[in-house]
Design a protein around this motif. Structure first.
Motif, PDB file in Angstrom:
ATOM      1  N   SER A  19       0.851  -1.184   0.000  1.00 33.54           N
ATOM      2  CA  SER A  19       0.000   0.000   0.000  1.00 33.54           C
ATOM      3  C   SER A  19       0.890   1.238   0.000  1.00 33.54           C
ATOM      4  CB  SER A  19      -0.885  -0.016   1.241  1.00 33.54           C
ATOM      5  OG  SER A  19      -1.784   1.055   1.234  1.00 33.54           O
ATOM      6  N   ASP A  20       0.352   2.345  -0.456  1.00 34.87           N
ATOM      7  CA  ASP A  20       1.107   3.592  -0.429  1.00 34.87           C
ATOM      8  C   ASP A  20       1.323   4.028   1.017  1.00 34.87           C
ATOM      9  OD1 ASP A  20       1.251   3.758  -3.190  1.00 34.87           O
ATOM     10  OD2 ASP A  20      -0.595   4.942  -3.335  1.00 34.87           O
ATOM     11  N   ILE A  21       2.538   4.409   1.322  1.00 38.27           N
ATOM     12  CA  ILE A  21       2.886   4.862   2.671  1.00 38.27           C
ATOM     13  C   ILE A  21       2.549   6.347   2.794  1.00 38.27           C
ATOM     14  CG2 ILE A  21       4.733   5.103   4.377  1.00 38.27           C
ATOM     15  CD1 ILE A  21       4.051   2.187   3.537  1.00 38.27           C
ATOM     16  N   ALA A  22       1.716   6.672   3.742  1.00 39.48           N
ATOM     17  CA  ALA A  22       1.330   8.063   3.972  1.00 39.48           C
ATOM     18  C   ALA A  22       2.149   8.698   5.091  1.00 39.48           C
ATOM     19  CB  ALA A  22      -0.149   8.158   4.313  1.00 39.48           C
ATOM     20  N   GLU A  23       2.620   7.857   6.021  1.00 38.74           N
ATOM     21  CA  GLU A  23       3.349   8.384   7.185  1.00 38.74           C
ATOM     22  C   GLU A  23       4.275   7.311   7.731  1.00 38.74           C
ATOM     23  OE1 GLU A  23       2.386  10.096  11.680  1.00 38.74           O
ATOM     24  OE2 GLU A  23       0.729   9.465  10.390  1.00 38.74           O
ATOM     25  N   SER A  24       5.442   7.736   8.158  1.00 36.33           N
ATOM     26  CA  SER A  24       6.384   6.854   8.858  1.00 36.33           C
ATOM     27  C   SER A  24       6.589   7.404  10.255  1.00 36.33           C
ATOM     28  CB  SER A  24       7.716   6.791   8.117  1.00 36.33           C
ATOM     29  OG  SER A  24       7.557   6.170   6.872  1.00 36.33           O
ATOM     30  N   ARG A  25       6.495   6.521  11.226  1.00 37.59           N
ATOM     31  CA  ARG A  25       6.668   6.930  12.632  1.00 37.59           C
ATOM     32  C   ARG A  25       7.852   6.184  13.229  1.00 37.59           C
ATOM     33  NH1 ARG A  25       0.516   6.556  15.002  1.00 37.59           N
ATOM     34  NH2 ARG A  25      -0.401   8.065  13.559  1.00 37.59           N
ATOM     35  N   ASP A  26       8.722   6.916  13.884  1.00 40.13           N
ATOM     36  CA  ASP A  26       9.836   6.299  14.601  1.00 40.13           C
ATOM     37  C   ASP A  26       9.328   5.795  15.940  1.00 40.13           C
ATOM     38  OD1 ASP A  26      11.660   6.901  12.593  1.00 40.13           O
ATOM     39  OD2 ASP A  26      12.220   8.813  13.492  1.00 40.13           O
ATOM     40  N   LEU A  27       9.430   4.480  16.146  1.00 35.21           N
ATOM     41  CA  LEU A  27       9.052   3.918  17.435  1.00 35.21           C
ATOM     42  C   LEU A  27      10.182   4.070  18.432  1.00 35.21           C
ATOM     43  CD1 LEU A  27       7.174   0.692  16.326  1.00 35.21           C
ATOM     44  CD2 LEU A  27       6.255   2.952  16.825  1.00 35.21           C
ATOM     45  N   ASP A  28      11.406   3.974  17.941  1.00 30.89           N
ATOM     46  CA  ASP A  28      12.612   4.300  18.692  1.00 30.89           C
ATOM     47  C   ASP A  28      13.663   4.639  17.644  1.00 30.89           C
ATOM     48  OD1 ASP A  28      13.869   1.867  17.805  1.00 30.89           O
ATOM     49  OD2 ASP A  28      13.040   0.792  19.518  1.00 30.89           O
ATOM     50  N   GLU A  29      14.909   4.818  18.032  1.00 34.86           N
ATOM     51  CA  GLU A  29      15.912   5.266  17.063  1.00 34.86           C
ATOM     52  C   GLU A  29      16.255   4.216  16.010  1.00 34.86           C
ATOM     53  OE1 GLU A  29      20.211   4.549  19.078  1.00 34.86           O
ATOM     54  OE2 GLU A  29      19.031   6.210  19.891  1.00 34.86           O
ATOM     55  N   ASN A  30      15.819   2.975  16.191  1.00 32.27           N
ATOM     56  CA  ASN A  30      16.139   1.896  15.253  1.00 32.27           C
ATOM     57  C   ASN A  30      14.923   1.154  14.707  1.00 32.27           C
ATOM     58  OD1 ASN A  30      19.080   2.074  15.420  1.00 32.27           O
ATOM     59  ND2 ASN A  30      18.786   1.416  17.528  1.00 32.27           N
ATOM     60  N   THR A  31      13.726   1.681  14.942  1.00 31.45           N
ATOM     61  CA  THR A  31      12.510   1.009  14.504  1.00 31.45           C
ATOM     62  C   THR A  31      11.549   2.035  13.908  1.00 31.45           C
ATOM     63  OG1 THR A  31      12.770  -0.497  16.373  1.00 31.45           O
ATOM     64  CG2 THR A  31      10.683  -0.595  15.188  1.00 31.45           C
ATOM     65  N   THR A  32      11.088   1.749  12.683  1.00 33.95           N
ATOM     66  CA  THR A  32      10.173   2.658  11.991  1.00 33.95           C
ATOM     67  C   THR A  32       8.926   1.897  11.561  1.00 33.95           C
ATOM     68  OG1 THR A  32      12.054   3.893  11.128  1.00 33.95           O
ATOM     69  CG2 THR A  32       9.937   4.278  10.071  1.00 33.95           C
ATOM     70  N   LEU A  33       7.784   2.510  11.804  1.00 32.69           N
ATOM     71  CA  LEU A  33       6.492   1.951  11.443  1.00 32.69           C
ATOM     72  C   LEU A  33       5.921   2.761  10.282  1.00 32.69           C
ATOM     73  CD1 LEU A  33       4.603  -0.266  12.651  1.00 32.69           C
ATOM     74  CD2 LEU A  33       3.457   1.577  13.863  1.00 32.69           C
ATOM     75  N   ASP A  34       5.516   2.090   9.199  1.00 34.56           N
ATOM     76  CA  ASP A  34       4.929   2.758   8.038  1.00 34.56           C
ATOM     77  C   ASP A  34       3.420   2.553   8.039  1.00 34.56           C
ATOM     78  OD1 ASP A  34       7.434   3.550   7.077  1.00 34.56           O
ATOM     79  OD2 ASP A  34       7.681   1.692   5.939  1.00 34.56           O
ATOM     80  N   VAL A  41      -1.235  -0.209   9.597  1.00 32.35           N
ATOM     81  CA  VAL A  41       0.184  -0.551   9.504  1.00 32.35           C
ATOM     82  C   VAL A  41       0.447  -1.266   8.180  1.00 32.35           C
ATOM     83  CG1 VAL A  41       2.062  -1.877  10.516  1.00 32.35           C
ATOM     84  CG2 VAL A  41       0.427  -0.710  11.999  1.00 32.35           C
ATOM     85  N   CYS A  42       1.420  -0.766   7.434  1.00 31.91           N
ATOM     86  CA  CYS A  42       1.824  -1.372   6.165  1.00 31.91           C
ATOM     87  C   CYS A  42       3.135  -2.138   6.304  1.00 31.91           C
ATOM     88  CB  CYS A  42       2.009  -0.308   5.098  1.00 31.91           C
ATOM     89  SG  CYS A  42       0.523   0.593   4.710  1.00 31.91           S
ATOM     90  N   ALA A  43       4.052  -1.596   7.126  1.00 35.79           N
ATOM     91  CA  ALA A  43       5.375  -2.207   7.228  1.00 35.79           C
ATOM     92  C   ALA A  43       6.072  -1.736   8.498  1.00 35.79           C
ATOM     93  CB  ALA A  43       6.220  -1.847   6.013  1.00 35.79           C
ATOM     94  N   ILE A  44       7.127  -2.473   8.845  1.00 35.19           N
ATOM     95  CA  ILE A  44       7.980  -2.097   9.968  1.00 35.19           C
ATOM     96  C   ILE A  44       9.431  -2.369   9.565  1.00 35.19           C
ATOM     97  CG2 ILE A  44       7.789  -4.330  11.124  1.00 35.19           C
ATOM     98  CD1 ILE A  44       7.754  -2.700  13.801  1.00 35.19           C
ATOM     99  N   THR A  45      10.313  -1.483   9.973  1.00 31.93           N
ATOM    100  CA  THR A  45      11.731  -1.602   9.661  1.00 31.93           C
ATOM    101  C   THR A  45      12.530  -1.673  10.956  1.00 31.93           C
ATOM    102  OG1 THR A  45      11.430  -0.273   7.662  1.00 31.93           O
ATOM    103  CG2 THR A  45      13.684  -0.527   8.465  1.00 31.93           C
ATOM    104  N   PHE A  46      13.440  -2.656  11.032  1.00 26.97           N
ATOM    105  CA  PHE A  46      14.320  -2.820  12.179  1.00 26.97           C
ATOM    106  C   PHE A  46      15.759  -2.593  11.726  1.00 26.97           C
ATOM    107  CE2 PHE A  46      10.744  -5.651  13.114  1.00 26.97           C
ATOM    108  CZ  PHE A  46      10.426  -5.268  14.408  1.00 26.97           C
ATOM    109  N   GLU A  47      16.406  -1.575  12.240  1.00 31.62           N
ATOM    110  CA  GLU A  47      17.838  -1.375  12.017  1.00 31.62           C
ATOM    111  C   GLU A  47      18.602  -2.213  13.043  1.00 31.62           C
ATOM    112  OE1 GLU A  47      18.863   0.223   9.443  1.00 31.62           O
ATOM    113  OE2 GLU A  47      16.970   1.192   8.900  1.00 31.62           O
TER     114      GLU A  47
END
Length: 65
Positions: A19-34, A41-47
């Motif tokens: 899905s098109d991402i409208a907003e990304s939110r930082d959950l902490d300095e190494n985790t982003t929720l799209d 929720v469309c995606a989550i990124t873990f650094e």
């Protein structure tokens, strides 16, 4: 659902829906929720994924709907 691991950056990307991402939110300095435009929720990124997850071991389990 797609899981992508980028070894060169040690990043784990989990896409729940295409899905098109409208907003990304930082959950902490190494985790982003799209999120999409509805706030779903469309995606989550873990650094630093290898330090924070068991990225080297992937198991797929099916759940009957």
């Amino acid at each position: 659902m797609k899981l992508k691991y980028f070894d060169d950056t040690d990043t784990l990307y989990i896409e729940f829906r295409d899905s098109d991402i409208a907003e990304s939110r930082d959950l902490d300095e190494n985790t982003t929720l799209d999120l999409d435009s509805k706030g779903d929720v469309c995606a989550i990124t873990f650094e630093h994924a290898s330090q924070r997850t068991d990225v080297r071991h992937l198991a797929l389990e099916g759940i009957a709907a």
